[in-house]
Design a protein around this motif. Structure first.
Motif, PDB file in Angstrom:
ATOM      1  N   THR A 136       1.159   6.460  -7.026  1.00  0.00           N
ATOM      2  CA  THR A 136       0.092   7.356  -7.471  1.00  0.00           C
ATOM      3  C   THR A 136       0.464   8.806  -7.239  1.00  0.00           C
ATOM      4  O   THR A 136       0.101   9.678  -8.018  1.00  0.00           O
ATOM      5  CB  THR A 136      -1.213   7.038  -6.742  1.00  0.00           C
ATOM      6  OG1 THR A 136      -0.975   7.125  -5.341  1.00  0.00           O
ATOM      7  CG2 THR A 136      -1.726   5.673  -7.077  1.00  0.00           C
ATOM      8  N   LEU A 137       1.202   9.061  -6.157  1.00  0.00           N
ATOM      9  CA  LEU A 137       1.591  10.443  -5.900  1.00  0.00           C
ATOM     10  C   LEU A 137       2.516  10.942  -7.005  1.00  0.00           C
ATOM     11  O   LEU A 137       2.385  12.070  -7.484  1.00  0.00           O
ATOM     12  CB  LEU A 137       2.284  10.559  -4.543  1.00  0.00           C
ATOM     13  CG  LEU A 137       1.402  10.344  -3.328  1.00  0.00           C
ATOM     14  CD1 LEU A 137       2.191  10.509  -2.059  1.00  0.00           C
ATOM     15  CD2 LEU A 137       0.230  11.318  -3.314  1.00  0.00           C
ATOM     16  N   ILE A 138       3.434  10.076  -7.427  1.00  0.00           N
ATOM     17  CA  ILE A 138       4.356  10.481  -8.478  1.00  0.00           C
ATOM     18  C   ILE A 138       3.610  10.654  -9.793  1.00  0.00           C
ATOM     19  O   ILE A 138       3.908  11.536 -10.595  1.00  0.00           O
ATOM     20  CB  ILE A 138       5.500   9.456  -8.578  1.00  0.00           C
ATOM     21  CG1 ILE A 138       6.436   9.689  -7.395  1.00  0.00           C
ATOM     22  CG2 ILE A 138       6.253   9.576  -9.877  1.00  0.00           C
ATOM     23  CD1 ILE A 138       7.447   8.646  -7.152  1.00  0.00           C
TER      24      ILE A 138
ATOM     25  N   GLU B  16       0.833  -1.215   0.000  1.00  0.00           N
ATOM     26  CA  GLU B  16       0.000   0.000   0.000  1.00  0.00           C
ATOM     27  C   GLU B  16       0.860   1.254   0.000  1.00  0.00           C
ATOM     28  O   GLU B  16       0.570   2.228  -0.688  1.00  0.00           O
ATOM     29  CB  GLU B  16      -0.930  -0.009   1.220  1.00  0.00           C
ATOM     30  CG  GLU B  16      -2.069   0.969   1.061  1.00  0.00           C
ATOM     31  CD  GLU B  16      -3.053   0.878   2.210  1.00  0.00           C
ATOM     32  OE1 GLU B  16      -3.662   1.891   2.534  1.00  0.00           O
ATOM     33  OE2 GLU B  16      -3.191  -0.219   2.794  1.00  0.00           O
ATOM     34  N   ILE B  17       1.947   1.192   0.778  1.00  0.00           N
ATOM     35  CA  ILE B  17       2.858   2.328   0.783  1.00  0.00           C
ATOM     36  C   ILE B  17       3.449   2.532  -0.613  1.00  0.00           C
ATOM     37  O   ILE B  17       3.509   3.644  -1.122  1.00  0.00           O
ATOM     38  CB  ILE B  17       3.985   2.096   1.813  1.00  0.00           C
ATOM     39  CG1 ILE B  17       3.420   2.130   3.220  1.00  0.00           C
ATOM     40  CG2 ILE B  17       5.073   3.148   1.668  1.00  0.00           C
ATOM     41  CD1 ILE B  17       4.419   1.760   4.279  1.00  0.00           C
TER      42      ILE B  17
ATOM     43  N   ARG C 292       2.142   1.579  -3.486  1.00  0.00           N
ATOM     44  CA  ARG C 292       1.099   2.070  -4.394  1.00  0.00           C
ATOM     45  C   ARG C 292       0.847   3.554  -4.171  1.00  0.00           C
ATOM     46  O   ARG C 292       0.683   4.327  -5.109  1.00  0.00           O
ATOM     47  CB  ARG C 292      -0.195   1.280  -4.172  1.00  0.00           C
ATOM     48  CG  ARG C 292      -1.182   1.361  -5.298  1.00  0.00           C
ATOM     49  CD  ARG C 292      -2.388   0.516  -4.982  1.00  0.00           C
ATOM     50  NE  ARG C 292      -3.124   1.030  -3.843  1.00  0.00           N
ATOM     51  CZ  ARG C 292      -4.073   1.973  -3.946  1.00  0.00           C
ATOM     52  NH1 ARG C 292      -4.382   2.474  -5.117  1.00  0.00           N
ATOM     53  NH2 ARG C 292      -4.713   2.397  -2.870  1.00  0.00           N
ATOM     54  N   GLY C 293       0.834   3.928  -2.884  1.00  0.00           N
ATOM     55  CA  GLY C 293       0.627   5.337  -2.565  1.00  0.00           C
ATOM     56  C   GLY C 293       1.681   6.211  -3.213  1.00  0.00           C
ATOM     57  O   GLY C 293       1.367   7.192  -3.883  1.00  0.00           O
ATOM     58  N   PHE C 294       2.927   5.808  -3.083  1.00  0.00           N
ATOM     59  CA  PHE C 294       4.000   6.605  -3.664  1.00  0.00           C
ATOM     60  C   PHE C 294       3.869   6.674  -5.168  1.00  0.00           C
ATOM     61  O   PHE C 294       4.087   7.716  -5.779  1.00  0.00           O
ATOM     62  CB  PHE C 294       5.365   6.022  -3.277  1.00  0.00           C
ATOM     63  CG  PHE C 294       5.975   6.749  -2.131  1.00  0.00           C
ATOM     64  CD1 PHE C 294       6.541   8.000  -2.333  1.00  0.00           C
ATOM     65  CD2 PHE C 294       5.957   6.214  -0.856  1.00  0.00           C
ATOM     66  CE1 PHE C 294       7.090   8.684  -1.282  1.00  0.00           C
ATOM     67  CE2 PHE C 294       6.494   6.899   0.210  1.00  0.00           C
ATOM     68  CZ  PHE C 294       7.069   8.140  -0.008  1.00  0.00           C
TER      69      PHE C 294
ATOM     70  N   TYR D 124      -1.286  18.093  -4.894  1.00  0.00           N
ATOM     71  CA  TYR D 124      -2.053  17.108  -4.150  1.00  0.00           C
ATOM     72  C   TYR D 124      -3.242  17.717  -3.425  1.00  0.00           C
ATOM     73  O   TYR D 124      -3.164  18.835  -2.918  1.00  0.00           O
ATOM     74  CB  TYR D 124      -1.154  16.410  -3.132  1.00  0.00           C
ATOM     75  CG  TYR D 124      -0.007  15.709  -3.782  1.00  0.00           C
ATOM     76  CD1 TYR D 124      -0.218  14.936  -4.917  1.00  0.00           C
ATOM     77  CD2 TYR D 124       1.274  15.840  -3.306  1.00  0.00           C
ATOM     78  CE1 TYR D 124       0.823  14.307  -5.542  1.00  0.00           C
ATOM     79  CE2 TYR D 124       2.331  15.210  -3.927  1.00  0.00           C
ATOM     80  CZ  TYR D 124       2.098  14.446  -5.048  1.00  0.00           C
ATOM     81  OH  TYR D 124       3.124  13.830  -5.668  1.00  0.00           O
TER      82      TYR D 124
ATOM     83  N   ILE E 106      -3.622   8.704  -4.280  1.00  0.00           N
ATOM     84  CA  ILE E 106      -4.017   7.982  -3.060  1.00  0.00           C
ATOM     85  C   ILE E 106      -4.716   8.900  -2.069  1.00  0.00           C
ATOM     86  O   ILE E 106      -5.691   8.513  -1.423  1.00  0.00           O
ATOM     87  CB  ILE E 106      -2.808   7.276  -2.437  1.00  0.00           C
ATOM     88  CG1 ILE E 106      -3.252   6.442  -1.233  1.00  0.00           C
ATOM     89  CG2 ILE E 106      -1.751   8.248  -2.000  1.00  0.00           C
ATOM     90  CD1 ILE E 106      -2.535   5.168  -1.094  1.00  0.00           C
TER      91      ILE E 106
END
Lengths: 153, 156, 377, 363
Positions: free
Chosen positions: B13-15, B6-7, B9-11, D322, C203
């Motif tokens: 999507t943020l990128i 999850e961490i 995936r989070g990174f 964001y 996210i």
């Protein structure tokens, strides 16, 4: 279900139901105001009608009578009809609420209360919604006069 | 393990979001869409409804007969016509002529009713859009020029 | 000493308090006022207080002639003004039994779908802004500007277009219209994936939207919500499918009605993004084959509707707009009622919001896509 | 000269060369303070401009471009406006606390600046607990936010202040722990010492490789949260709370909060540069060989400011890309993700340092 079938189905439920269908696409039934809530409940709960979607609630002033028009649709069967209810009492007009049957009526009825002065019995929160709290009169009634803001040509 | 995925995936999507803003940041010069208003003029299209105007020809003549159709058609009461009956010297008949065609721009909602109602085409849409003024009264305009007349060939 | 009282004295005393969200608040997009009862950050009660921009359009309609009414409807839901015009025009045409040419129907539909696109683009931008991502605002407006230019060229105004009139449309389309629309579709097809890239997969965005403001299918029906809000809860409510009008009644247009079943803010968001794709598909199917025909059917100089009641629905960007005309045969309606989608959608807000946090309320209001003049009329 | 920093030289000029004794010391420190104050007020202002320009370029706009060339005087104009603006206040506010609050963030921000090494020998205080001092002082600012939100007697401000309290205290942990990870490498809290380690061994983010990169990421997230910038700007969250804790502040009092935010951003970036990217050291030591001392000092400042600027641009990108988190998600992120990761990272770093797995500097 066609309008005729609907009429045949609903007609025996209560006495004094008046059906009209001139110049409108919907089956229109006028119901005595004491029977409104019962009819509404039955229209929603009966498995053949299932009018669960109140898509329009219109306040009306027919001159002598005040009233409300309910436009109903069934999301399962797809048929539509109109229920009308009137009251002759213009000073202390009151009708039964249908907001326990269709929740959207809560806000619509408050609007009608503001603009037509029809009080809805058993409504959980019958306070002014649109007008300022100290407003005098009911603006959408036909006999409402406001000489300052209304310019009638 | 799902904790780490999850961490990750989070990174990721943020990128991903970063890539969009970064692209525009790099191409900042080319992609700018804002108009530098007073220097750059926006394109005004012919049909743009800016204000009601009354065109005059070179003899200072317009086509308004003062029939008041526009005044009646206006839903907001933004047109007022002050008219008079003037003796026509050629025919010897009294004819309705406008004294002032008053147009309240501040009340106008650009609904086109007056222009469609006009039987002689005397008023049309103007494309002026810079209407800001410091005094509200400047928005009340007199559409006919001072000393203007009705064009001779215009019928009532 | 009283033991109970002592406990009470030593405990933290928590209190519910009221705050006013609006009428001037960045997230209410206009002059909506919500009286919130809050416990800490948990919302206990939401009471909308309306009327700050109530202009009495329904009353004004009773004194205006039918052609004059059209421009008032621009000012209701100003983001889908063409749909509003179309609804009134269709209602009047239905009453007068005028059959407009196919050309008018096609143009109305194309402009209507462009309006929907423009509205959704603006919604996307402002929703991002509500959630704190200010950049989306500008990207949304960049694309909306192209549509507004198309409108300005053809209809003469960017927002309050006032384009449909009883019996047709006001002007024929501009000669550049078709080419510009095609160019726009090409442009927007390349930009719409960016919308997803910036927000949809993010996210933080997902966490803010998923599971927030859940409206069950039963509640959605009971609250009479329509449009994207209803579709996100799994209610099929697209008037274009249920009661086809304009070009939808002429040609069998291939488009999907996006249905999601979660009923949360995220699915409302997805519905609108999908609707943008579908709108582009509709326009693509129509824009190349606009038939020839009259742009305006002749009407009497003074339009008088026959006695009776007329109801017309169209699908605006926010949902189902109903126009109810009660005519007594005069040149003005006896009673005119607009069933605005925003008003019904607002009624579902309290049910969604109770028990969630203040930040969620903003997300909910953003995905309900409330336009306050539409609610107040 | 020998081993005296420029600031010590300046002070000894007042006290010894002019012969003013103790008063010379005082004068010297006052001069230093005023120079720092003026310099960083201007820096703060230009960071505002930079933010607006970066935002503009991301958002397909020009950004400010009317006042002066490329809008260079825009923020000067804004500052003049803020200074001359009327100070409004609420009638029912707690007047003393309300007026006191804005000074906390700005004073805390300015104090922390005093320990940074901007170049070789350009450092006001080189205390041996430098990093500890920085983390300690930077957490004082939140008191001002809490006070301001409480004292202005506004419910929105109160919600904002409470959020800030919760958020800043949580993220303080992550900032501290991620810096502590790096301290394992350097073995010192003194900033000059940390830079000295990097002069010979390469930048710490290179030396510490994987754990250092993780620590840097955590530090950037937590640092952004500590400056209360988007996506962690819940305390002012304009779409939820209007303006959050500074709803009731105007004019210069608001400007203090505003300026403090930008100076804090500078501080967070400066710590990152000092601890991860070699402070004022040039990449690959390209300018360290220069013999001329003053030129070296200028190059030091240049590299420092450049690196800080890049980190700040990164933080600005965060802000303009964001969406904002919700308050419970902010806390979830800290306590469920950053903190455990951070602790694991410390252990990893400790093992690495103990086993000697750090990367040697090949140059």
């Amino acid at each position: 279900m066609t309008n005729q079938q609907l009429q045949d189905l609903i007609n025996p439920w209560f006495e004094n139901l008046a059906f009209t269908e001139e110049a409108t696409e919907f089956l229109t039934v006028t119901v005595p105001k004491e029977k409104l809530h019962d009819l509404a409940e039955k229209l929603k709960s009966n498995s053949k009608t299932q009018f669960d979607y109140l898509f329009c609630e219109t306040g009306m002033d027919w001159g002598e009578e005040l009233g409300v028009i309910y436009h109903l649709r069934s999301t399962t069967h797809g048929h539509e009809m109109v229920v009308k209810v009137t009251t002759k009492d213009r000073t202390t007009a009151n009708l039964d609420t249908v907001c326990d049957i269709w929740k959207t009526a809560e806000l619509h009825e408050r609007e009608i209360h503001d603009l037509f002065g029809i009080k809805f019995n058993n409504h959980p929160n019958m306070e002014v919604l649109i007008l300022p709290p100290n407003w005098d009169g009911y603006p959408l009634r036909k006999d409402y006069v406001d000489e300052v803001n209304m310019i009638i040509r | 393990m799902s904790y780490f995925s999850e961490i990750y995936r989070g990174f990721k999507t943020l990128i991903n979001g970063f890539r969009v803003t970064h692209k525009y940041f790099i191409n900042a010069r080319k992609e700018i869409v804002t108009v530098q208003y007073p220097e750059e003029r926006p394109v005004i299209f012919d049909r743009f409804k800016g204000e009601v105007i009354m065109p005059h020809d070179e003899n200072n003549e317009h086509a308004c007969t003062g029939c008041q159709a526009c005044e009646i058609a206006c839903p907001n009461g933004s047109i007022e016509i002050i008219w008079d009956r003037v003796l026509n010297e050629e025919t010897g008949k009294k004819k309705k002529t406008i004294d002032k065609h008053i147009y309240h721009l501040s009340m106008c909602t650009m609904c086109s009713q007056c222009i469609e109602a006009c039987p002689t085409g005397a008023i049309i849409w103007g494309q002026e859009f810079e209407h800001s003024v410091t005094d509200r009264s400047e928005l009340t305009k007199v559409l006919n020029n001072p000393g203007s007349k009705v064009r001779a060939d215009v019928e009532d | 000493m009283d033991y109970e009282a002592q406990i009470k004295k030593n405990q933290f005393r928590t209190e519910e308090y009221k705050i006013n969200m609006g009428p001037q608040h960045p997230a209410t997009h206009g002059v909506l006022r919500l009286n919130l009862t809050i416990d800490g950050e948990i919302i206990k009660r939401v009471e909308p207080d309306l009327g700050y921009i109530h202009r009495g359009i329904e009353k004004m309609c009773e004194y205006d002639s039918y052609p004059q009414i059209i421009h008032l409807t621009d000012r209701m839901d100003y983001l889908s003004s063409h749909n509003n015009n179309e609804a009134v025009a269709l209602a009047i045409e239905k009453a007068l039994e005028i059959e407009v040419s196919d050309r008018v129907k096609y143009i109305r539909t194309i402009v209507g779908e462009l309006t929907r696109l423009a509205s959704h683009q603006l919604w996307w931008g402002v929703m991002g802004m509500d959630l704190g991502a200010l950049t989306s605002y500008f990207y949304g407006f960049r694309d909306r500007e192209v549509i507004n230019d198309i409108f300005e060229e053809t209809c003469g105004a960017r927002l309050t277009m006032n384009y449909s009139i009883p019996g047709g449309i006001r002007y024929d389309i501009h000669k550049n219209f078709v080419q510009r629309v095609k160019d726009f579709i090409v442009h927007f097809r390349s930009k719409l994936p960016e919308y997803d890239q910036l927000l949809t997969g993010n996210i933080i965005f997902e966490k803010r939207m998923k599971g927030v403001g859940i409206l069950s299918k039963e509640d959605a029906i009971s609250y009479g919500v329509s449009g994207p809000v209803a579709r996100a809860s799994g209610v099929k409510s697209d008037i274009r499918k249920i009661k086809p009008y304009s070009a939808f009644a002429v040609q069998d247009i291939d488009f999907k009605e996006p249905i999601y079943t979660e009923g949360d803010a995220y699915s409302r968001y997805k519905v609108r993004i999908d609707e943008m794709w579908e709108s582009m598909r509709i326009i693509e199917q129509l824009v190349d084959n606009i038939p020839e025909g009259n742009i305006k059917e002749p009407t009497k100089a003074v339009i008088k509707l026959p006695k009776g009641e007329f109801y017309q629905r169209v699908e605006t960007a926010r949902g189902e707009l109903g126009v109810y005309i009660n005519s007594d045969g005069k040149k003005s309606p006896y009673r005119m009622k607009f069933r605005s989608p925003g008003f019904s959608n607002l009624s579902a807000l309290e049910d969604m919001a109770v028990g969630s946090k203040l930040g969620d309320l903003v997300a909910m209001m953003a995905t309900l896509d409330l336009v306050v003049p539409d609610i107040d009329r | 000269m020998d081993n005296k920093t420029y600031i010590e030289q300046l002070i000894s000029f007042f006290s010894n060369d002019l012969g003013w004794g103790i008063w010379g010391d005082v004068t010297g420190w006052i001069v230093v303070a005023v120079v720092y104050l003026a310099f960083f007020a201007v820096t703060g202002l230009y960071l505002v401009l930079m933010e607006r320009k970066v935002a503009g370029w991301i958002q397909l706009r020009h950004g400010p471009n009317r006042v002066g060339p490329w809008g260079l005087f825009q923020t000067i104009g804004d500052a003049i406006k803020l200074v001359t603006k009327e100070l409004t206040g609420t009638a029912k506010a707690d007047k003393f606390l309300y007026n006191l609050a804005p000074y906390f963030p700005i004073v805390a921000a300015l104090i922390s600046l005093s320990v940074f090494a901007f170049s070789k020998d350009l450092q006001a205080f080189d205390i041996n607990i430098g990093l500890f001092f920085l983390t300690a002082v930077s957490s004082v600012g939140v008191i001002g936010i809490l006070l301001g939100g409480w004292a202005s007697n506004n419910k929105f401000a109160l919600i904002g202040a409470m959020r800030s309290g919760v958020q800043v205290i949580s993220y303080e942990l992550s900032v501290g722990l991620s810096l502590l990870t790096m301290v394992l490498l350097t073995g010192s809290l003194q900033l000059s010492e940390i830079i000295e380690v990097q002069r010979t061994g390469g930048w710490l983010i290179y030396q510490g490789h994987i754990p250092a990169i993780i620590a840097f990421m955590i530090y950037m997230i937590a640092g952004t949260a500590e400056t209360n910038r988007a996506p962690f700007d819940l305390i002012e969250a304009e779409s939820e709370l209007g303006a959050g804790y500074h709803t009731e502040y105007s004019g210069m009092k608001f400007a203090y909060f505003f300026l403090a935010e930008f100076i804090n951003m500078f501080i967070i970036a400066a710590i990152a540069v000092t601890v991860f990217f070699g402070g004022w050291l040039s990449p690959f030591g390209i300018t360290e060989g220069i013999e001329i001392e003053w030129l070296q000092a200028i190059f030091g400042v240049f590299w420092f400011v450049l690196k800080v600027g890049m980190i700040i641009v990164l933080m600005m990108f965060f802000r303009w890309t964001y969406p904002r988190l919700r308050i419970d998600q902010v806390l979830t992120l800290e306590w469920k993700y950053l903190l455990p990761l951070n602790l694991m990272n410390i252990v990893l770093m400790a093992i690495m340092v103990w086993a000697g797995f750090t990367l040697p500097w090949p140059f």
